[in-house]
Design a protein around this motif. Structure first.
Motif, PDB file in Angstrom:
ATOM      1  N   ARG A   3      47.331  -4.795  49.863  1.00  0.00           N
ATOM      2  CA  ARG A   3      46.203  -4.112  50.522  1.00  0.00           C
ATOM      3  C   ARG A   3      46.116  -4.511  51.991  1.00  0.00           C
ATOM      4  N   LEU A   4      46.396  -5.779  52.293  1.00  0.00           N
ATOM      5  CA  LEU A   4      46.360  -6.230  53.681  1.00  0.00           C
ATOM      6  C   LEU A   4      47.422  -5.516  54.508  1.00  0.00           C
ATOM      7  N   LYS A   5      48.630  -5.397  53.957  1.00  0.00           N
ATOM      8  CA  LYS A   5      49.693  -4.684  54.672  1.00  0.00           C
ATOM      9  C   LYS A   5      49.317  -3.225  54.884  1.00  0.00           C
ATOM     10  N   MET A   6      48.708  -2.615  53.868  1.00  0.00           N
ATOM     11  CA  MET A   6      48.287  -1.218  54.004  1.00  0.00           C
ATOM     12  C   MET A   6      47.226  -1.087  55.088  1.00  0.00           C
ATOM     13  N   ARG A   7      46.267  -1.999  55.084  1.00  0.00           N
ATOM     14  CA  ARG A   7      45.218  -1.959  56.108  1.00  0.00           C
ATOM     15  C   ARG A   7      45.818  -2.114  57.504  1.00  0.00           C
ATOM     16  N   LEU A   8      46.755  -3.037  57.650  1.00  0.00           N
ATOM     17  CA  LEU A   8      47.390  -3.241  58.952  1.00  0.00           C
ATOM     18  C   LEU A   8      48.188  -2.013  59.383  1.00  0.00           C
ATOM     19  N   LEU A   9      48.884  -1.397  58.436  1.00  0.00           N
ATOM     20  CA  LEU A   9      49.632  -0.181  58.751  1.00  0.00           C
ATOM     21  C   LEU A   9      48.689   0.937  59.192  1.00  0.00           C
ATOM     22  N   TYR A  10      47.598   1.115  58.458  1.00  0.00           N
ATOM     23  CA  TYR A  10      46.644   2.159  58.835  1.00  0.00           C
ATOM     24  C   TYR A  10      45.940   1.825  60.151  1.00  0.00           C
ATOM     25  N   VAL A  40      44.961  18.830  64.759  1.00  0.00           N
ATOM     26  CA  VAL A  40      45.750  18.296  63.651  1.00  0.00           C
ATOM     27  C   VAL A  40      45.690  16.767  63.674  1.00  0.00           C
ATOM     28  N   LEU A  41      45.810  16.199  64.863  1.00  0.00           N
ATOM     29  CA  LEU A  41      45.819  14.742  64.984  1.00  0.00           C
ATOM     30  C   LEU A  41      44.452  14.109  64.765  1.00  0.00           C
ATOM     31  N   VAL A  42      43.378  14.819  65.114  1.00  0.00           N
ATOM     32  CA  VAL A  42      42.049  14.200  65.001  1.00  0.00           C
ATOM     33  C   VAL A  42      41.720  13.871  63.546  1.00  0.00           C
ATOM     34  N   VAL A  43      42.132  14.705  62.615  1.00  0.00           N
ATOM     35  CA  VAL A  43      41.871  14.369  61.213  1.00  0.00           C
ATOM     36  C   VAL A  43      42.747  13.207  60.762  1.00  0.00           C
ATOM     37  N   ALA A  44      43.929  13.063  61.351  1.00  0.00           N
ATOM     38  CA  ALA A  44      44.772  11.914  61.034  1.00  0.00           C
ATOM     39  C   ALA A  44      44.135  10.623  61.553  1.00  0.00           C
ATOM     40  N   VAL A  45      43.462  10.702  62.694  1.00  0.00           N
ATOM     41  CA  VAL A  45      42.743   9.538  63.226  1.00  0.00           C
ATOM     42  C   VAL A  45      41.607   9.158  62.275  1.00  0.00           C
ATOM     43  N   VAL A  46      40.826  10.145  61.856  1.00  0.00           N
ATOM     44  CA  VAL A  46      39.717   9.890  60.926  1.00  0.00           C
ATOM     45  C   VAL A  46      40.257   9.357  59.594  1.00  0.00           C
ATOM     46  N   TYR A  47      41.331   9.959  59.115  1.00  0.00           N
ATOM     47  CA  TYR A  47      41.952   9.536  57.860  1.00  0.00           C
ATOM     48  C   TYR A  47      42.412   8.080  57.949  1.00  0.00           C
ATOM     49  N   SER A  48      43.082   7.741  59.033  1.00  0.00           N
ATOM     50  CA  SER A  48      43.565   6.366  59.208  1.00  0.00           C
ATOM     51  C   SER A  48      42.411   5.379  59.252  1.00  0.00           C
ATOM     52  N   ALA A  49      41.340   5.738  59.949  1.00  0.00           N
ATOM     53  CA  ALA A  49      40.164   4.862  60.013  1.00  0.00           C
ATOM     54  C   ALA A  49      39.562   4.674  58.621  1.00  0.00           C
ATOM     55  N   ALA A  50      39.478   5.746  57.862  1.00  0.00           N
ATOM     56  CA  ALA A  50      38.923   5.653  56.510  1.00  0.00           C
ATOM     57  C   ALA A  50      39.822   4.808  55.607  1.00  0.00           C
ATOM     58  N   ARG A  51      41.126   4.925  55.777  1.00  0.00           N
ATOM     59  CA  ARG A  51      42.058   4.164  54.945  1.00  0.00           C
ATOM     60  C   ARG A  51      42.068   2.675  55.299  1.00  0.00           C
ATOM     61  N   ILE A  52      41.659   2.317  56.495  1.00  0.00           N
ATOM     62  CA  ILE A  52      41.526   0.892  56.814  1.00  0.00           C
ATOM     63  C   ILE A  52      40.470   0.283  55.891  1.00  0.00           C
ATOM     64  N   VAL A  53      39.390   1.015  55.688  1.00  0.00           N
ATOM     65  CA  VAL A  53      38.288   0.535  54.850  1.00  0.00           C
ATOM     66  C   VAL A  53      38.613   0.698  53.368  1.00  0.00           C
ATOM     67  N   PHE A  54      39.202   1.822  53.001  1.00  0.00           N
ATOM     68  CA  PHE A  54      39.528   2.130  51.602  1.00  0.00           C
ATOM     69  C   PHE A  54      41.032   2.356  51.468  1.00  0.00           C
ATOM     70  N   PRO A  55      41.838   1.292  51.479  1.00  0.00           N
ATOM     71  CA  PRO A  55      43.291   1.503  51.489  1.00  0.00           C
ATOM     72  C   PRO A  55      43.860   2.122  50.219  1.00  0.00           C
ATOM     73  N   ASP A  56      43.216   1.894  49.071  1.00  0.00           N
ATOM     74  CA  ASP A  56      43.806   2.448  47.849  1.00  0.00           C
ATOM     75  C   ASP A  56      42.781   2.852  46.802  1.00  0.00           C
ATOM     76  N   ARG A  57      41.543   2.866  47.126  1.00  0.00           N
ATOM     77  CA  ARG A  57      40.515   3.129  46.121  1.00  0.00           C
ATOM     78  C   ARG A  57      40.138   4.602  45.979  1.00  0.00           C
ATOM     79  N   PHE A  58      40.527   5.418  46.894  1.00  0.00           N
ATOM     80  CA  PHE A  58      40.049   6.791  46.903  1.00  0.00           C
ATOM     81  C   PHE A  58      41.229   7.747  47.036  1.00  0.00           C
TER      82      PHE A  58
END
Length: 138
Positions: A3-10, A40-58
């Motif tokens: 999860r830490l690696k995923m958070r760092l990647l995101y 197209v990129l703005v949703v990827a920015v939002v997605y990445s920010a959300a995945r920092i908080v929720f890397p694998d739960r959603f």
């Protein structure tokens, strides 16, 4: 992948994409990159920010991000942004002009995010788990 690696990647992805978005906003004044690639990129920015908080739960994060982006776009029909100072953060986030093409760009961006998750992130996580299990066997 932990999860830490995923958070760092995101987090790294978020920083890079946000930097690209800022550069597009400041320096690109055309009729394709700024309005379409930027959306197209703005949703990827939002997605990445959300995945920092929720890397694998959603697992349906890309769908949630699309719904959020679509809601913001639909709010533009109400002219709500006119209640806020022009050029301010809230007015900028809300935007001022509804464009159905933006919804298509958001959908494309979210599809890319979902594919990124499935083919790169989740696949590497499954591979790591299998490798770990094979190393544990006597």
């Amino acid at each position: 992948m932990s999860r830490l690696k995923m958070r760092l990647l995101y987090a790294a992805t978020f920083v890079v994409l946000l930097g690209i978005e800022i550069c597009i906003a400041l320096f690109v004044h055309d009729s394709f990159v700024r309005p379409y690639i930027g959306d197209v990129l703005v949703v990827a920015v939002v997605y990445s920010a959300a995945r920092i908080v929720f890397p694998d739960r959603f697992p349906l994060m890309s769908a949630a991000v699309f719904l959020f982006a679509a809601a913001v776009e639909l709010v533009q029909l109400t002219k709500l942004s006119e209640l806020f100072p022009e050029g301010g953060i809230i007015a900028t986030v809300l935007g001022s002009t509804f464009d159905p093409k933006d919804l298509l760009c958001y959908a494309i961006g979210c599809i890319f995010c979902a594919l990124w998750d499935v083919f790169f992130i989740r696949t590497s996580a499954v591979t790591e788990i299998k490798d770990f299990e094979q190393r544990r066997e006597p």
